[in-house]
Design an enzyme around this catalytic site. Structure first.
Site, mmCIF file in Angstrom:
data_model
loop_
_atom_site.group_PDB
_atom_site.id
_atom_site.type_symbol
_atom_site.label_atom_id
_atom_site.label_comp_id
_atom_site.label_asym_id
_atom_site.label_seq_id
_atom_site.Cartn_x
_atom_site.Cartn_y
_atom_site.Cartn_z
ATOM 1 N N CYS A 288 -57.402 -15.328 45.720
ATOM 2 C CA CYS A 288 -56.526 -16.420 46.128
ATOM 3 C C CYS A 288 -57.159 -17.192 47.280
ATOM 4 O O CYS A 288 -58.146 -16.776 47.870
ATOM 5 C CB CYS A 288 -55.173 -15.868 46.563
ATOM 6 S SG CYS A 288 -54.416 -14.796 45.331
ATOM 7 N N ARG B 55 -60.105 -20.909 43.557
ATOM 8 C CA ARG B 55 -59.822 -19.503 43.832
ATOM 9 C C ARG B 55 -58.519 -19.038 43.171
ATOM 10 O O ARG B 55 -58.220 -17.847 43.183
ATOM 11 C CB ARG B 55 -59.721 -19.273 45.339
ATOM 12 C CG ARG B 55 -60.971 -19.636 46.113
ATOM 13 C CD ARG B 55 -60.797 -19.363 47.593
ATOM 14 N NE ARG B 55 -60.706 -17.937 47.860
ATOM 15 C CZ ARG B 55 -61.742 -17.167 48.187
ATOM 16 N NH1 ARG B 55 -62.946 -17.691 48.277
ATOM 17 N NH2 ARG B 55 -61.578 -15.884 48.419
ATOM 18 N N ASN C 208 -54.755 -12.708 50.769
ATOM 19 C CA ASN C 208 -55.771 -12.714 49.719
ATOM 20 C C ASN C 208 -56.331 -11.303 49.629
ATOM 21 O O ASN C 208 -56.810 -10.761 50.624
ATOM 22 C CB ASN C 208 -56.889 -13.710 50.064
ATOM 23 C CG ASN C 208 -58.059 -13.610 49.101
ATOM 24 O OD1 ASN C 208 -57.882 -13.292 47.929
ATOM 25 N ND2 ASN C 208 -59.252 -13.882 49.590
ATOM 26 N N GLU D 99 -77.766 -10.249 26.064
ATOM 27 C CA GLU D 99 -77.055 -11.047 27.065
ATOM 28 C C GLU D 99 -78.014 -11.950 27.835
ATOM 29 O O GLU D 99 -77.693 -13.107 28.131
ATOM 30 C CB GLU D 99 -76.286 -10.133 28.017
ATOM 31 C CG GLU D 99 -75.529 -10.855 29.116
ATOM 32 C CD GLU D 99 -74.420 -11.768 28.628
ATOM 33 O OE1 GLU D 99 -73.943 -12.590 29.426
ATOM 34 O OE2 GLU D 99 -74.027 -11.670 27.447
ATOM 35 N N HIS E 162 -90.751 -5.930 12.531
ATOM 36 C CA HIS E 162 -90.149 -6.185 11.226
ATOM 37 C C HIS E 162 -89.819 -7.666 11.049
ATOM 38 O O HIS E 162 -88.707 -8.034 10.658
ATOM 39 C CB HIS E 162 -88.904 -5.323 11.044
ATOM 40 C CG HIS E 162 -89.185 -3.857 11.106
ATOM 41 N ND1 HIS E 162 -89.693 -3.139 10.049
ATOM 42 C CD2 HIS E 162 -89.063 -2.968 12.137
ATOM 43 C CE1 HIS E 162 -89.864 -1.878 10.399
ATOM 44 N NE2 HIS E 162 -89.488 -1.749 11.662
ATOM 45 N N LYS F 203 -65.244 -23.052 28.205
ATOM 46 C CA LYS F 203 -65.061 -21.793 28.930
ATOM 47 C C LYS F 203 -64.249 -20.788 28.125
ATOM 48 O O LYS F 203 -64.556 -19.612 28.072
ATOM 49 C CB LYS F 203 -64.368 -22.072 30.273
ATOM 50 C CG LYS F 203 -64.203 -20.835 31.151
ATOM 51 C CD LYS F 203 -65.554 -20.301 31.587
ATOM 52 C CE LYS F 203 -65.429 -19.058 32.432
ATOM 53 N NZ LYS F 203 -66.732 -18.402 32.607
#
Length: 581
Positions: free
Chosen positions: A2, A27, A97, A454, A477, A576
């Site tokens: 936060c 945030r 926070n 990734e 391969h 996103k």
């Protein structure tokens, strides 16, 4: 994660706080609230974004105030759960926070002592604890200092009461900055809201509690007054939109140690869902980076616990569900990925138990699955997943740790330190080699095969260089036909059973003329000799090797894309959250 803002000075506080919170919406933005202070507290808080609904908040009167923009952890986003929170008397207001890990125990005790709660948050217990001490001592700073040792977890706090003309600030593990003005002072989660008002800042340290008045800041730690340097911040308003970073992606990469640590802490090992205690067989359904996280989990769990894990692309699972039973785990950062949602619904239709791992409280998947575990990555703005991916692994590694008898407790508690070390690496040579390539191959074995997947995904997402990840033995391969002096290979070669065969694979690739960037552990002289570029990550157990390797590959992709002039935060054709099939 936060955002909080505080102000005390000669101006009306509300406009200063509203503008500051708007700058902190990265945030969290599911709810917001402001309290101002004159003779009494004035409070305005709502579900939703302050950037869209700040009208009433701007009308609050008072020359001191605190505000909050929320990313929900405990309690759904609504008006009641929005900060600031107040005590039973309505005379103490607090914003927070972080996460109070022992709030349940504290809340039970407070209820027995007659306190009334108005929200479902962990934060509210703090203001009630302060109320009890303040009733005895009539000193807000003393009350906050007495309460801090009772809190487990992370926090940045701002507290005020009309009985005292000051703000009290305190922090542990969550950032808090004091901005020094002329006849006015500020506080915030970072410099973003402060830079238009002052270039002088004090960064509070863990355990600090501060008394902030219009003209003075006093800081205490363990009851003793301490001195913290006033730093001059050489930033422009344009700089601080991303917290001083050139892109959200690199900012989020650097937030990964905290994201991993917070996600590890958020998984209560003594209160894991019952379906994880004896899962039988496990099937993981996911897409994109989340699929790669699940594949890493498969390797680590099967190796450490001997529990079989089946991986399925969520987009295929819906239409071609395999014969399954046991536990089905769906992994999605947003909690809204359409294919993963449909896969979990399909699993439930087959009478399987379902578990969701997501970053967003109140998301659809949390209402679809039998049980949900929330990671604590905080909002992720850049399209390319970095800290959310690390947070997914934190949760998955904790699950593996639980299933193998908690053998990894100490290692996982300290893994964020190794990530911090990797963030300091200089990858200039590797970037120079990659930026001129039209294709790059990533290879690894065991859990480093999905790490290769990734790494390749990150490179292709943001640099648009064609990149592919392979299990190292599979290059022979077919893909060997593509190797040349123009196709770099990034080889992950870690100590262990496959080290010798990976060395042989690297030599085979070198024999075809391919330049090799090799990742290994420590000062590996053999890899130094055979690779064109060697990158040594810290010596550590395999779980930590995986994390460090991933961060290196994220950094390599980021710096390569920047060197090529790409828009790393908003890569072409991508979004996103994939909420359609």
């Amino acid at each position: 994660m936060c955002g909080i803002v505080g102000y005390i000075g000669r101006r009306e506080a509300a406009p200063v706080i509203v503008e500051g919170l708007k700058k902190l919406e990265y945030r969290g933005y599911d709810s917001f609230g402001i309290a101002t202070m004159g003779d009494v507290l004035c409070l305005d808080k709502h579900k939703g974004r302050i950037s869209e609904n700040a009208g009433a908040a701007l009308l609050l009167k008072g020359k001191a105030g605190i505000g909050h923009t929320r990313w929900a952890t405990h309690g759904i986003p609504n008006d009641a759960n929005a900060h600031p929170h107040t005590d039973c008397t309505g005379n103490i207001a607090l914003v927070h926070n972080g996460i109070i890990e022992n709030y349940s125990d504290i809340k039970r005790e407070l209820l027995l002592r007659g306190h009334t709660f108005k929200s479902d948050t962990d934060t509210e217990v703090v203001v009630h604890l302060i109320e009890e001490v303040y009733d005895r001592k009539q000193d807000l700073l003393a009350a906050v200092q007495e309460v801090i040792p009772a809190l487990k977890g992370s926090f940045a706090l701002l507290v005020m009461t009309p009985g005292e003309d000051r703000l009290v600030a305190a922090r542990r593990a969550s950032p808090l900055v004091i901005g020094i003005g002329d006849g006015e002072n500020f506080a915030a989660s970072d410099m973003t809201p402060l830079i238009e008002h002052t270039e002088r800042a004090i960064f509070l340290e863990d355990g600090d509690a501060a008394s902030v008045t219009r003209t003075k800041v006093e800081i205490f730690n363990q009851g003793k007054i301490v001195t913290r340097d006033v730093e001059l911040i050489d930033w422009t308003l344009e700089d601080v939109k991303r917290g001083g970073y050139p892109h959200f992606m690199i900012k989020e990469i650097y937030e990964q140690p905290l994201a991993f640590y917070n996600s590890i802490q958020s998984v209560d090992m003594d209160a894991l869902p019952k379906i994880l205690k004896n899962p039988g067989t496990i099937t993981v359904v996911a897409c994109g980076s989340s699929f790669n996280a699940g594949l890493i989990f498969k390797y680590l769990l099967e190796e450490s616990c001997g529990i079989p894990v089946r991986m399925e692309y969520a987009s295929e699972f819906r239409y071609f569900p395999p014969p399954i039973d046991g536990l089905v785990i769906g992994i999605t950062q947003s909690g809204e990925t359409a294919d993963t949602l449909m896969a979990l619904r399909q699993a439930r239709a087959h009478n399987c138990r379902t578990l969701a791992i997501t970053n967003v409280l109140g998301s659809t998947i949390s209402r679809t699955a039998d049980t949900t575990i929330f990671m604590r990555a905080g909002p992720e703005i850049s399209v390319a997943a970095t800290k959310s991916f690390i947070a997914q692994l934190a949760v998955l590694m904790q699950i593996a740790n639980c299933l193998c008898g908690r053998k990894c407790d100490d290692m996982l508690q300290r893994a964020h330190q190794a990530i911090e070390e990797v963030l300091l690496m200089d990858l200039t040579e590797a970037v120079d080699l990659c930026r001129g390539a039209s294709s790059i191959f990533y290879v690894g074995r065991g859990p480093f095969y999905p790490v290769s997947l990734e790494g390749a995904l990150k490179m292709k997402e943001i640099s648009y260089i064609h990149a592919e990840g392979y299990a190292a033995g599979e290059l022979k391969h077919g893909p060997f036909a593509l190797l040349s002096t123009e196709t770099p290979v990034i080889a992950l070669c870690m100590p262990g059973e496959t080290y010798g065969v990976m060395i042989s694979n690297i030599k085979e690739m070198k024999a075809r003329g391919a330049p090799v960037i090799s990742l290994g552990c420590g000062a590996d002289t053999e890899l130094v000799d055979i690779a064109d570029i060697y990158i040594g990550i810290p010596q550590a157990p395999v779980f930590v090797q995986v994390l460090c390797s991933l961060v290196v590959l994220q950094l390599l992709a980021y710096h390569t894309a920047v060197a090529m002039g790409c828009d790393v935060d908003k890569p072409r054709n991508l979004a996103k959250s994939v909420t359609v099939e």
